[in-house]
Design a protein around this motif. Structure first.
Motif, PDB file in Angstrom:
ATOM      1  N   ARG A 173       0.827  -1.214   0.000  1.00  0.00           N
ATOM      2  CA  ARG A 173       0.000   0.000   0.000  1.00  0.00           C
ATOM      3  C   ARG A 173       0.857   1.258   0.000  1.00  0.00           C
ATOM      4  O   ARG A 173       0.604   2.188  -0.764  1.00  0.00           O
ATOM      5  N   ASN A 174       1.890   1.291   0.852  1.00  0.00           N
ATOM      6  CA  ASN A 174       2.727   2.486   0.951  1.00  0.00           C
ATOM      7  C   ASN A 174       3.396   2.814  -0.378  1.00  0.00           C
ATOM      8  O   ASN A 174       3.461   3.979  -0.778  1.00  0.00           O
ATOM      9  N   HIS A 175       3.877   1.786  -1.068  1.00  0.00           N
ATOM     10  CA  HIS A 175       4.521   2.005  -2.376  1.00  0.00           C
ATOM     11  C   HIS A 175       3.515   2.545  -3.390  1.00  0.00           C
ATOM     12  O   HIS A 175       3.831   3.466  -4.153  1.00  0.00           O
ATOM     13  N   ILE A 176       2.310   1.974  -3.402  1.00  0.00           N
ATOM     14  CA  ILE A 176       1.295   2.419  -4.361  1.00  0.00           C
ATOM     15  C   ILE A 176       0.860   3.846  -4.050  1.00  0.00           C
ATOM     16  O   ILE A 176       0.753   4.681  -4.955  1.00  0.00           O
ATOM     17  N   ARG A 177       0.645   4.145  -2.781  1.00  0.00           N
ATOM     18  CA  ARG A 177       0.239   5.512  -2.408  1.00  0.00           C
ATOM     19  C   ARG A 177       1.334   6.528  -2.762  1.00  0.00           C
ATOM     20  O   ARG A 177       1.032   7.654  -3.156  1.00  0.00           O
ATOM     21  N   GLU A 178       2.585   6.115  -2.646  1.00  0.00           N
ATOM     22  CA  GLU A 178       3.699   7.005  -3.010  1.00  0.00           C
ATOM     23  C   GLU A 178       3.663   7.342  -4.501  1.00  0.00           C
ATOM     24  O   GLU A 178       3.843   8.494  -4.898  1.00  0.00           O
ATOM     25  N   ILE A 179       3.453   6.322  -5.310  1.00  0.00           N
ATOM     26  CA  ILE A 179       3.366   6.530  -6.767  1.00  0.00           C
ATOM     27  C   ILE A 179       2.203   7.483  -7.070  1.00  0.00           C
ATOM     28  O   ILE A 179       2.341   8.422  -7.865  1.00  0.00           O
ATOM     29  N   GLU A 180       1.060   7.255  -6.419  1.00  0.00           N
ATOM     30  CA  GLU A 180      -0.120   8.095  -6.665  1.00  0.00           C
ATOM     31  C   GLU A 180       0.128   9.536  -6.250  1.00  0.00           C
ATOM     32  O   GLU A 180      -0.255  10.474  -6.959  1.00  0.00           O
ATOM     33  N   GLU A 181       0.785   9.719  -5.094  1.00  0.00           N
ATOM     34  CA  GLU A 181       1.085  11.065  -4.605  1.00  0.00           C
ATOM     35  C   GLU A 181       1.985  11.823  -5.590  1.00  0.00           C
ATOM     36  O   GLU A 181       1.894  13.046  -5.715  1.00  0.00           O
ATOM     37  N   SER A 182       2.849  11.066  -6.264  1.00  0.00           N
ATOM     38  CA  SER A 182       3.794  11.704  -7.190  1.00  0.00           C
ATOM     39  C   SER A 182       3.105  12.174  -8.470  1.00  0.00           C
ATOM     40  O   SER A 182       3.697  12.893  -9.269  1.00  0.00           O
ATOM     41  N   ASP A 183       1.846  11.777  -8.658  1.00  0.00           N
ATOM     42  CA  ASP A 183       1.151  12.067  -9.919  1.00  0.00           C
ATOM     43  C   ASP A 183      -0.311  12.437  -9.651  1.00  0.00           C
ATOM     44  O   ASP A 183      -1.236  11.736 -10.052  1.00  0.00           O
ATOM     45  N   PRO A 184      -0.537  13.572  -8.953  1.00  0.00           N
ATOM     46  CA  PRO A 184      -1.902  13.918  -8.530  1.00  0.00           C
ATOM     47  C   PRO A 184      -2.881  14.167  -9.692  1.00  0.00           C
ATOM     48  O   PRO A 184      -4.080  13.974  -9.548  1.00  0.00           O
ATOM     49  N   ASN A 185      -2.343  14.555 -10.867  1.00  0.00           N
ATOM     50  CA  ASN A 185      -3.229  14.822 -12.015  1.00  0.00           C
ATOM     51  C   ASN A 185      -3.580  13.573 -12.807  1.00  0.00           C
ATOM     52  O   ASN A 185      -4.331  13.650 -13.788  1.00  0.00           O
ATOM     53  N   CYS A 186      -2.990  12.430 -12.427  1.00  0.00           N
ATOM     54  CA  CYS A 186      -3.212  11.173 -13.170  1.00  0.00           C
ATOM     55  C   CYS A 186      -2.736  11.310 -14.622  1.00  0.00           C
ATOM     56  O   CYS A 186      -3.343  10.751 -15.543  1.00  0.00           O
ATOM     57  N   TRP A 187      -1.657  12.051 -14.824  1.00  0.00           N
ATOM     58  CA  TRP A 187      -1.116  12.250 -16.165  1.00  0.00           C
ATOM     59  C   TRP A 187      -0.052  11.209 -16.503  1.00  0.00           C
ATOM     60  O   TRP A 187      -0.032  10.672 -17.601  1.00  0.00           O
ATOM     61  N   ARG A 188       0.840  10.957 -15.547  1.00  0.00           N
ATOM     62  CA  ARG A 188       1.925   9.993 -15.828  1.00  0.00           C
ATOM     63  C   ARG A 188       1.400   8.559 -15.770  1.00  0.00           C
ATOM     64  O   ARG A 188       1.763   7.721 -16.597  1.00  0.00           O
ATOM     65  N   TYR A 189       0.569   8.302 -14.770  1.00  0.00           N
ATOM     66  CA  TYR A 189      -0.041   6.966 -14.620  1.00  0.00           C
ATOM     67  C   TYR A 189      -1.543   7.130 -14.858  1.00  0.00           C
ATOM     68  O   TYR A 189      -2.261   7.528 -13.933  1.00  0.00           O
ATOM     69  N   PRO A 190      -2.037   6.876 -16.070  1.00  0.00           N
ATOM     70  CA  PRO A 190      -3.462   7.085 -16.349  1.00  0.00           C
ATOM     71  C   PRO A 190      -4.335   6.228 -15.410  1.00  0.00           C
ATOM     72  O   PRO A 190      -4.135   5.022 -15.280  1.00  0.00           O
ATOM     73  N   ARG A 191      -5.279   6.898 -14.713  1.00  0.00           N
ATOM     74  CA  ARG A 191      -6.208   6.197 -13.825  1.00  0.00           C
ATOM     75  C   ARG A 191      -7.353   7.157 -13.510  1.00  0.00           C
ATOM     76  O   ARG A 191      -7.224   8.364 -13.700  1.00  0.00           O
ATOM     77  N   PHE A 192      -8.470   6.624 -13.029  1.00  0.00           N
ATOM     78  CA  PHE A 192      -9.691   7.426 -12.883  1.00  0.00           C
ATOM     79  C   PHE A 192      -9.605   8.489 -11.798  1.00  0.00           C
ATOM     80  O   PHE A 192     -10.258   9.507 -11.864  1.00  0.00           O
ATOM     81  N   LYS A 193      -8.843   8.192 -10.746  1.00  0.00           N
ATOM     82  CA  LYS A 193      -8.744   9.169  -9.651  1.00  0.00           C
ATOM     83  C   LYS A 193      -7.383   9.021  -8.996  1.00  0.00           C
ATOM     84  O   LYS A 193      -6.722   7.990  -9.172  1.00  0.00           O
ATOM     85  N   LYS A 194      -7.003  10.056  -8.245  1.00  0.00           N
ATOM     86  CA  LYS A 194      -5.661  10.061  -7.681  1.00  0.00           C
ATOM     87  C   LYS A 194      -5.374   8.767  -6.926  1.00  0.00           C
ATOM     88  O   LYS A 194      -4.346   8.135  -7.138  1.00  0.00           O
ATOM     89  N   SER A 195      -6.277   8.390  -6.016  1.00  0.00           N
ATOM     90  CA  SER A 195      -6.054   7.115  -5.315  1.00  0.00           C
ATOM     91  C   SER A 195      -7.373   6.397  -5.132  1.00  0.00           C
ATOM     92  O   SER A 195      -8.397   7.008  -4.838  1.00  0.00           O
ATOM     93  N   ASP A 196      -7.327   5.098  -5.341  1.00  0.00           N
ATOM     94  CA  ASP A 196      -8.521   4.263  -5.253  1.00  0.00           C
ATOM     95  C   ASP A 196      -8.528   3.559  -3.893  1.00  0.00           C
ATOM     96  O   ASP A 196      -7.495   3.438  -3.235  1.00  0.00           O
ATOM     97  N   ASP A 197      -9.705   3.099  -3.499  1.00  0.00           N
ATOM     98  CA  ASP A 197      -9.793   2.270  -2.291  1.00  0.00           C
ATOM     99  C   ASP A 197      -8.989   0.986  -2.502  1.00  0.00           C
ATOM    100  O   ASP A 197      -8.893   0.486  -3.621  1.00  0.00           O
ATOM    101  N   ILE A 198      -8.452   0.464  -1.410  1.00  0.00           N
ATOM    102  CA  ILE A 198      -7.777  -0.831  -1.461  1.00  0.00           C
ATOM    103  C   ILE A 198      -8.444  -1.759  -0.448  1.00  0.00           C
ATOM    104  O   ILE A 198      -8.642  -1.393   0.703  1.00  0.00           O
ATOM    105  N   GLY A 199      -8.776  -2.949  -0.905  1.00  0.00           N
ATOM    106  CA  GLY A 199      -9.212  -4.022  -0.011  1.00  0.00           C
ATOM    107  C   GLY A 199      -8.295  -5.204  -0.307  1.00  0.00           C
ATOM    108  O   GLY A 199      -8.163  -5.602  -1.469  1.00  0.00           O
ATOM    109  N   ALA A 200      -7.633  -5.752   0.698  1.00  0.00           N
ATOM    110  CA  ALA A 200      -6.685  -6.853   0.435  1.00  0.00           C
ATOM    111  C   ALA A 200      -6.645  -7.823   1.602  1.00  0.00           C
ATOM    112  O   ALA A 200      -6.796  -7.426   2.773  1.00  0.00           O
TER     113      ALA A 200
END
Length: 274
Positions: free
Chosen positions: A241-268
């Protein structure tokens, strides 16, 4: 066979966590709810995605039948809940739905049954360090939209999600035609993937919703889970989770990593074997 279980439920940028997890004696499941595109909220302020995921979870919690029968029962119950709220389920963009990944562990016979729909995934990590995702077919039903997203992102366009809303509606209308979800539609049965596997040589089984799929820069590329496996083996689910949240934080506009929203819910859920 000694078993230990770890779990994680982490909210993304949404108002409420629309993921749910179920931990039973031998059965374990993760569910990712998706709300209707017209923004339904019930009298208690709960979204359709939250309701769908939790109906699925409760169905598994109250069931003593096999996981495939239970999954179809959860699908029916989600449909019934919408009918009770006078939601027209023939308009798929108005429906709530949930993905699902469930396993049932038979420690005595060293096997497990599994069932899965949409992009909630089951990843098996072997004692020799190799890993595999159990489904062979393509679960990435958002790929075409993400390719468009990337083109817009490369041009630094803002509010991409709003601009792609019509594409999202079109995609939702293909639910249980081109891809599967639990949304009350009996055709969901055609998209339910299931199987039985040996636990011989298995070290960990990870179940997770799409919020834990590592973001990628190229939407046409297949998901690569080797990093996720490395992160998990180094520090468990919270490390992933920490690694994924770090990647998301680095790309708040979802430009580098295309995705629907800055961060999605995680269930694991992680099931570990000794």
């Amino acid at each position: 066979l000694k078993i230990s279980v770890d779990h994680l439920l982490d909210k993304g940028v949404g108002k409420m966590n629309e993921d749910a997890i179920f931990i039973g004696d031998t059965k374990f499941g993760v569910f990712d709810g998706a709300s209707s595109l017209d923004g339904y909220i019930d009298e208690e302020g709960r979204t359709g995605g939250y309701l769908a995921a939790n109906i699925a979870k409760e169905t598994f919690a109250g069931s003593n039948t096999d996981i495939v029968t239970t999954a179809l029962e959860a699908n029916r119950k989600i449909g019934n809940a919408m009918t009770a709220k006078s939601i027209d389920i023939s308009r798929k963009e108005s429906t709530w739905c949930s993905t699902m990944a469930v396993v049932d562990i038979d420690a005595t016979n060293k096997r497990f049954e599994w069932a899965q729909i949409a992009d909630a995934l089951i990843l098996v990590i072997k004692k020799d360090g190799t890993h595999q995702v159990l489904i062979r077919d393509d679960y990435d039903h958002d790929r075409d939209i993400m390719i468009l997203w990337k083109e817009m992102a490369d041009n630094r366009i803002d509010e991409i999600r709003l601009k792609l809303q019509n594409h999202l509606v079109e995609l939702r209308r293909t639910a249980n035609v081109k891809y599967g979800v639990l949304n009350g539609d009996p055709n969901a049965a055609n998209f339910l993937r299931k199987g039985s596997e040996s636990l011989e040589g298995v070290a960990h089984i990870l179940l997770f919703t799409d919020g834990m799929i590592p973001p990628k820069t190229d939407p046409t590329a297949l998901d690569d889970f080797s990093e996720l496996v490395k992160w998990y083996l180094e520090g468990g689910l919270s490390n992933v989770r920490n690694h994924i949240r770090e990647i998301e934080e680095s790309d708040p506009n979802c430009w580098r990593y295309p995705r629907f929203k800055k961060s999605d819910d995680i269930g694991a859920i992680a099931i570990n074997f000794e």
